[in-house]
Design a protein around this motif. Structure first.
Motif, mmCIF file in Angstrom:
data_model
loop_
_atom_site.group_PDB
_atom_site.id
_atom_site.type_symbol
_atom_site.label_atom_id
_atom_site.label_comp_id
_atom_site.label_asym_id
_atom_site.label_seq_id
_atom_site.Cartn_x
_atom_site.Cartn_y
_atom_site.Cartn_z
ATOM 1 N N ASP A 108 96.799 50.000 41.513
ATOM 2 C CA ASP A 108 97.933 49.761 40.612
ATOM 3 C C ASP A 108 98.387 51.105 40.037
ATOM 4 O OD1 ASP A 108 99.708 48.707 38.728
ATOM 5 O OD2 ASP A 108 98.176 47.581 37.619
ATOM 6 N N HIS A 171 93.982 47.540 32.172
ATOM 7 C CA HIS A 171 93.097 46.440 32.580
ATOM 8 C C HIS A 171 92.116 46.899 33.641
ATOM 9 C CE1 HIS A 171 95.746 46.329 36.157
ATOM 10 N NE2 HIS A 171 96.705 46.605 35.275
ATOM 11 N N THR A 202 92.824 50.612 34.679
ATOM 12 C CA THR A 202 94.092 51.340 34.661
ATOM 13 C C THR A 202 94.316 51.945 33.284
ATOM 14 O OG1 THR A 202 95.495 49.512 33.904
ATOM 15 C CG2 THR A 202 95.086 49.671 36.282
ATOM 16 N N GLU A 204 97.674 52.946 31.331
ATOM 17 C CA GLU A 204 99.102 52.717 31.570
ATOM 18 C C GLU A 204 99.945 52.529 30.321
ATOM 19 O OE1 GLU A 204 100.227 48.834 33.140
ATOM 20 O OE2 GLU A 204 98.125 48.384 33.542
ATOM 21 N N GLU A 235 101.159 55.260 35.162
ATOM 22 C CA GLU A 235 99.946 54.443 35.285
ATOM 23 C C GLU A 235 99.104 54.930 36.460
ATOM 24 O OE1 GLU A 235 100.572 50.321 36.511
ATOM 25 O OE2 GLU A 235 98.526 49.788 35.950
#
Ligand code: MF3
Ligand code: CO
Ligand code: CO
Length: 265
Positions: A108, A171, A202, A204, A235
């Motif tokens: 991500d 997360h 992450t 972000e 991120e």
């Protein structure tokens, strides 16, 4: 609490890194492509094609019925902008956020791009968002706590005169796109979930120039700032080992994680 956090072995992180690398490369590729006139739908298609060509799946597609392959959030859109026929204009900021699933692992990453020539405030915002994410990554290591990360994020943003949208969090990520723990963008040092080896999370933070309050548009996805102030976000997916932290979605080389790397020129 901590027992709900799926920790990864070094071998598993190596596998997850493949998904993360495809995600990072997709964004890297956009820097040569984003310019006035291109539509957010074009960007969506370019990302999908790149991800699929590299053996991955753009895993945002269909996630909770999300209709795009990536999120394209322009100017006052803080997050979850749906790709469409909007053509980018000189001076716009666009954040592209994408996730890749490959071999059952997720990556991500998001990046804010300047379209053509941007004004001074937008430049300050980009620099603030870049510094906030980079400093937080540099500070994240086994032995600290989640509150240390959140505090680090809030303080950097504040130093640049920007606000952090604290209704958004980072997360954990692994076999699922969103796992425990939540990575808060504010907090007290020395409090919260301990950061331990095997965590993959992450970082972000979304920053804006004005008031950090947001609202959701009628499409049920697009989140905009109430005061229409612009947003920026970088991120990365990072893995914590006992003796180091690796930025799995960074494809541009270690030295580009420096604070003075200008991601916006
Ligand atoms: N990639 C986003 C994140 O950073 C998730 C977008 S959720 C979606 O967590 F529902 F919009 F797809
Ligand atoms: Co994302
Ligand atoms: Co994320």
């Amino acid at each position: 609490m901590e027992k709900d956090i799926p920790l990864k072995t070094t071998l598993e992180v190596a596998r997850q890194k493949k998904a993360c690398t495809v995600a990072g490369r997709a964004l890297e590729r956009l820097s040569g492509i984003i310019r006035p006139g291109i539509t957010t739908m074009d960007i969506d298609g370019i990302c999908r094609e790149f991800i699929e060509t590299n053996g991955g799946r753009p895993s945002l597609y269909g996630y909770r019925n999300y209709p795009g392959n990536v999120c394209t959030s322009v100017n006052n859109v803080a997050a979850h902008g749906i790709p469409g026929n909007y053509a980018l204009r000189d001076g716009d900021l666009i954040t592209v956020d994408l996730t890749v699933e490959l071999d059952g692992w997720h990556g991500d990453t998001a990046w804010t791009f300047a379209v053509g020539k941007i004004d001074e405030d937008s430049t300050r915002l980009l620099r603030a968002a870049w510094n906030t994410t980079m400093k937080a990554i540099a500070a994240t290591k086994a032995g600290i706590r989640m509150g240390d990360i959140g505090n680090n994020i809030a303080r950097t943003a504040q130093r640049f005169g920007c606000s952090v949208l604290d209704s958004f969090v980072g997360h954990g990520i692994g076999h699922d796109m969103h796992e425990e723990p939540m990575v808060l963008n504010s907090g007290e040092p020395g409090t919260g979930v301990p950061i331990v080896p095997g965590m993959v999370v992450t970082i972000e933070p979304i920053l804006c120039l004005g008031n950090p309050e947001v609202q959701v548009l009628e499409d049920g996805w697009t989140i905009v700032t109430r005061d229409s102030s612009r947003c920026a976000q970088f991120e990365h997916t990072i893995a914590i080992f006992s003796n180091r932290t690796e930025t799995l979605t960074n494809t541009r080389g270690e030295d580009t994680l420096r604070l003075d790397f200008p991601p916006f020129v």
